[in-house]
Design a protein around this motif. Structure first.
Motif, mmCIF file in Angstrom:
data_model
loop_
_atom_site.group_PDB
_atom_site.id
_atom_site.type_symbol
_atom_site.label_atom_id
_atom_site.label_comp_id
_atom_site.label_asym_id
_atom_site.label_seq_id
_atom_site.Cartn_x
_atom_site.Cartn_y
_atom_site.Cartn_z
ATOM 1 N N VAL A 15 0.804 -1.240 0.083
ATOM 2 C CA VAL A 15 -0.157 0.042 0.017
ATOM 3 C C VAL A 15 0.941 1.313 -0.152
ATOM 4 O O VAL A 15 1.759 1.534 0.865
ATOM 5 C CB VAL A 15 -0.907 -0.188 1.277
ATOM 6 N N ASP A 16 0.649 2.069 -1.015
ATOM 7 C CA ASP A 16 1.534 3.463 -0.990
ATOM 8 C C ASP A 16 0.472 4.521 -0.658
ATOM 9 O O ASP A 16 -0.297 5.031 -1.647
ATOM 10 C CB ASP A 16 2.120 3.506 -2.297
ATOM 11 N N ASN A 17 0.652 5.105 0.417
ATOM 12 C CA ASN A 17 -0.421 5.942 0.959
ATOM 13 C C ASN A 17 -0.251 7.364 0.260
ATOM 14 O O ASN A 17 -1.119 8.139 0.017
ATOM 15 C CB ASN A 17 -0.429 6.124 2.425
ATOM 16 N N ALA A 18 1.032 7.576 -0.129
ATOM 17 C CA ALA A 18 1.388 8.931 -0.691
ATOM 18 C C ALA A 18 0.695 8.932 -2.255
ATOM 19 O O ALA A 18 -0.142 9.793 -2.536
ATOM 20 C CB ALA A 18 2.983 9.000 -0.781
ATOM 21 N N GLU A 19 0.642 7.758 -2.994
ATOM 22 C CA GLU A 19 0.336 7.796 -4.142
ATOM 23 C C GLU A 19 -1.252 7.164 -4.162
ATOM 24 O O GLU A 19 -1.799 7.287 -5.234
ATOM 25 C CB GLU A 19 1.112 6.805 -5.017
ATOM 26 N N LYS A 20 -1.595 6.694 -3.206
ATOM 27 C CA LYS A 20 -3.110 6.331 -2.910
ATOM 28 C C LYS A 20 -3.122 5.044 -4.043
ATOM 29 O O LYS A 20 -3.964 4.946 -4.686
ATOM 30 C CB LYS A 20 -4.120 7.253 -3.091
ATOM 31 N N LYS A 21 -2.211 3.948 -3.828
ATOM 32 C CA LYS A 21 -2.154 3.048 -4.886
ATOM 33 C C LYS A 21 -2.107 1.562 -3.909
ATOM 34 O O LYS A 21 -1.340 1.735 -2.996
ATOM 35 C CB LYS A 21 -1.102 2.927 -5.890
ATOM 36 N N VAL A 22 -2.435 0.488 -4.403
ATOM 37 C CA VAL A 22 -2.287 -0.618 -3.833
ATOM 38 C C VAL A 22 -1.908 -1.686 -4.982
ATOM 39 O O VAL A 22 -2.369 -1.624 -5.952
ATOM 40 C CB VAL A 22 -3.597 -1.301 -3.298
ATOM 41 N N ARG A 23 -0.609 -2.336 -4.480
ATOM 42 C CA ARG A 23 -0.060 -3.434 -5.430
ATOM 43 C C ARG A 23 -0.118 -4.704 -4.867
ATOM 44 O O ARG A 23 0.087 -4.954 -3.628
ATOM 45 C CB ARG A 23 1.239 -2.983 -5.834
ATOM 46 N N VAL A 24 -0.791 -5.807 -5.727
ATOM 47 C CA VAL A 24 -0.724 -6.894 -5.160
ATOM 48 C C VAL A 24 -0.040 -7.874 -5.913
ATOM 49 O O VAL A 24 -0.198 -7.954 -7.337
ATOM 50 C CB VAL A 24 -2.475 -7.619 -5.114
ATOM 51 N N HIS A 25 0.850 -8.649 -5.518
ATOM 52 C CA HIS A 25 1.524 -9.566 -6.018
ATOM 53 C C HIS A 25 1.346 -11.021 -5.668
ATOM 54 O O HIS A 25 1.205 -11.432 -4.494
ATOM 55 C CB HIS A 25 2.910 -9.539 -5.598
ATOM 56 N N LEU A 26 0.784 -11.871 -6.540
ATOM 57 C CA LEU A 26 0.523 -13.350 -6.289
ATOM 58 C C LEU A 26 1.296 -14.411 -6.853
ATOM 59 O O LEU A 26 1.873 -13.910 -7.957
ATOM 60 C CB LEU A 26 -0.882 -13.693 -6.833
ATOM 61 N N CYS A 27 1.872 -15.359 -6.137
ATOM 62 C CA CYS A 27 2.547 -16.315 -6.697
ATOM 63 C C CYS A 27 1.647 -17.639 -6.801
ATOM 64 O O CYS A 27 1.339 -18.237 -6.028
ATOM 65 C CB CYS A 27 3.780 -16.494 -5.723
ATOM 66 N N ILE A 28 1.512 -18.209 -8.266
ATOM 67 C CA ILE A 28 0.694 -19.076 -8.320
ATOM 68 C C ILE A 28 1.433 -20.335 -8.924
ATOM 69 O O ILE A 28 2.230 -20.140 -9.624
ATOM 70 C CB ILE A 28 -0.222 -18.653 -9.303
ATOM 71 N N ASP A 29 1.313 -21.414 -8.258
ATOM 72 C CA ASP A 29 1.793 -22.826 -8.612
ATOM 73 C C ASP A 29 0.535 -23.347 -9.531
ATOM 74 O O ASP A 29 -0.659 -24.003 -8.919
ATOM 75 C CB ASP A 29 2.145 -23.661 -7.630
ATOM 76 N N ILE A 30 0.783 -23.525 -10.641
ATOM 77 C CA ILE A 30 -0.274 -23.970 -11.595
ATOM 78 C C ILE A 30 -0.526 -25.534 -11.695
ATOM 79 O O ILE A 30 -1.509 -25.967 -12.062
ATOM 80 C CB ILE A 30 -0.024 -23.694 -13.094
ATOM 81 N N GLY A 31 0.315 -26.165 -10.997
ATOM 82 C CA GLY A 31 0.260 -27.619 -10.604
ATOM 83 C C GLY A 31 0.397 -28.554 -12.066
ATOM 84 O O GLY A 31 0.872 -27.975 -13.064
ATOM 85 N N PRO A 32 0.270 -29.597 -11.803
ATOM 86 C CA PRO A 32 0.867 -30.506 -13.051
ATOM 87 C C PRO A 32 -0.289 -30.552 -13.931
ATOM 88 O O PRO A 32 -1.216 -30.359 -13.543
ATOM 89 C CB PRO A 32 0.964 -31.955 -12.401
ATOM 90 N N LEU A 33 0.177 -31.002 -15.285
ATOM 91 C CA LEU A 33 -0.889 -31.258 -16.244
ATOM 92 C C LEU A 33 -1.747 -32.494 -16.042
ATOM 93 O O LEU A 33 -1.299 -33.529 -15.354
ATOM 94 C CB LEU A 33 -0.108 -31.427 -17.516
ATOM 95 N N SER A 34 -2.857 -32.155 -15.921
ATOM 96 C CA SER A 34 -4.010 -33.161 -15.176
ATOM 97 C C SER A 34 -4.928 -33.755 -16.581
ATOM 98 O O SER A 34 -5.275 -33.087 -17.353
ATOM 99 C CB SER A 34 -4.772 -32.586 -14.204
ATOM 100 N N ARG A 35 -5.246 -35.026 -16.338
ATOM 101 C CA ARG A 35 -5.896 -35.709 -17.201
ATOM 102 C C ARG A 35 -7.013 -36.362 -16.617
ATOM 103 O O ARG A 35 -7.127 -36.720 -15.400
ATOM 104 C CB ARG A 35 -5.391 -36.776 -18.241
ATOM 105 N N PHE A 36 -8.147 -36.413 -17.027
ATOM 106 C CA PHE A 36 -9.331 -37.091 -16.471
ATOM 107 C C PHE A 36 -9.412 -38.529 -16.096
ATOM 108 O O PHE A 36 -8.639 -39.387 -16.897
ATOM 109 C CB PHE A 36 -10.607 -36.991 -17.274
ATOM 110 N N GLY A 37 -9.348 -38.778 -14.738
ATOM 111 C CA GLY A 37 -9.031 -40.065 -14.150
ATOM 112 C C GLY A 37 -10.350 -41.007 -14.097
ATOM 113 O O GLY A 37 -11.672 -40.767 -14.623
#
Length: 424
Positions: free
Chosen positions: A12-34
């Motif tokens: 959160v940058d109060n001076a610029e009135k901005k919020v930055r959100v960083h997400l780290c996503i693990d997409i997981g393995p390639l999956s097939r219908f079992g």
């Protein structure tokens, strides 16, 4: 399907009135219908469920296939809930085990109803249905509708997924009695047809129909035995069929008839209807609805046609306000003869005043002729009126009051119509 958020950082940058959100996503393995595990079944055969599964074991996982499977199962009216899930990890074969949990509804129902219409007087409706007759989703329904003008008993047997998905085989037997101003007709009919949903927006029905018709109290009393090949097609690009706000609906209905009792009589009855909807404001609270319908009967002459197959205008669908099923050429005694050609047009301005209340102003125009096709010349009848709409979650309740602009001696000053859904 096995994707996960491993970390999240919010700056959160109060001076610029901005919020930055960083997400780290693990997409997981390639999956097939079992392999699929089904639970909750009581009276429905597992083979019926297997037909509805839109994926195959070994295919790459696709969330849209799960949604389509869920829709197909819910549309059967056999289940109160359909839950599709998967295991949290891949199995030893590198596939994702699937789970389908179902909760069945009661498959039999009985309904009773009463009605009152300014045209029919009091009426009664009773029906019984079994939606899972042989544990494979087959339907058997019995319906009876009794009123002063129209009474009918209908037995219908339906086989779902006939030869392919979204295709139904329908066998139907009907007895009906229609008592209107131009005639009294008793009809016994048997029909076999295939109903196919081509796409979400398209429906095609093709069948074979046999009819025995006994027409009395008309300008030409006669008995007919007919063979017919009804064909019905509809393209509906609208968001709600009961309350369209934009888009179009195109309907074509064609039925070739061959008389068995009168070997020289053969004819084709056709109707083509186009409805369009035009929102006049961004919130869709003001909609201009337009409809045009053309009808044609070619083949046999007018005097050879059964009265109940001829075109007779005057109903909640065309020329509201005129006496029911009397809009047509008249004979020397002033009685409706029916016609072989018809052309109707309707314009409605639909105003939604609140979330629940709406008003409609409408104007109808129409012409029925003895010629085997719709024509522009001749006397055009016109009607106008107002309507009230009360909107429920599935669509509006409708009350329309129509006034004939060109009333004939036997036409009422006004006529009231009450129904469910918009007029078109």
């Amino acid at each position: 399907p096995l994707a996960a958020i491993t970390s999240k950082e919010v700056l959160v940058d109060n001076a610029e009135k901005k919020v930055r959100v960083h997400l780290c996503i693990d997409i997981g393995p390639l999956s097939r219908f079992g392999p699929l595990t089904i639970s909750g079944l009581k009276d429905v055969n597992t083979k019926f469920i297997a037909r509805k599964i839109q994926w195959k074991e070994g295919e790459i996982y696709n969330e849209e296939l799960l949604q389509e499977t869920q829709r197909l199962l819910i549309d059967t009216d056999l289940f109160s809930s359909v839950l599709i899930s998967h295991a949290p990890v891949l199995d030893a074969a590198g596939q994702l085990p699937m789970k389908l949990q179902l909760s069945e509804t009661k498959h039999k129902s009985v309904s009773l109803g009463g009605s009152f219409a300014t045209l029919d007087g009091f009426g009664a409706v009773i029906s019984w249905e079994n939606r899972n007759l042989f544990k494979m989703g087959q339907r058997l329904s019995l319906n009876a509708n009794i009123s002063r003008i129209y009474s009918a008993g209908v037995m219908t047997y339906t086989i779902p997924d006939f030869l392919r998905m979204d295709q139904f085989y329908v066998m139907q037997g009907t007895y009906s009695r229609e008592h209107v101003t131009p005639y009294v007709a008793q009809t016994l009919a048997f029909e076999n047809r295939v109903d196919r949903k081509i796409r979400t927006e398209e429906i095609l029905n093709i069948g074979v129909r046999a009819e025995y018709i006994d027409v009395t109290k008309s300008i030409r009393d006669q008995k007919y035995t007919l063979l017919a090949l009804p064909i019905f097609y509809q393209f509906a690009h609208v968001e709600n069929i009961l309350n369209p706000l934009s888009g179009i609906i195109l309907t074509y209905f064609s039925t070739p008839y061959q008389a068995i009792s009168h070997k020289k009589i053969s004819f084709i009855r056709q109707t083509l209807t186009l409805s369009t909807y035009h929102p006049l404001d961004p919130s869709n609270r003001v909609v201009l609805a337009l409809r045009a319908q053309a009808g044609s009967i070619v083949g046999a002459g007018l005097n050879s046609l059964p009265m109940n197959k001829r075109f007779l205008g005057g109903s909640d669908e065309e020329l509201r306000g005129y006496r029911f099923k009397t809009v047509s050429p008249l004979n020397s005694d002033g009685n409706p003869t029916g016609g072989r050609g018809a052309l109707y047009g309707t314009a409605e301005l639909r105003l939604r005043l609140t979330e629940k209340i709406g008003l409609v102003g409408f104007y109808d125009i129409g012409n029925v002729t003895k010629k085997p096709y719709p024509v522009l010349e001749g006397k055009w009848l016109k009607s106008a009126g107002v309507g009230l709409r009360y909107f429920l979650f599935f669509g509006p309740l409708r009350v329309d009051v129509g006034f004939p602009i060109d009333p004939r001696p036997f036409d009422p000053f006004y006529r009231t119509y009450i129904s469910i859904g918009q007029t078109f």
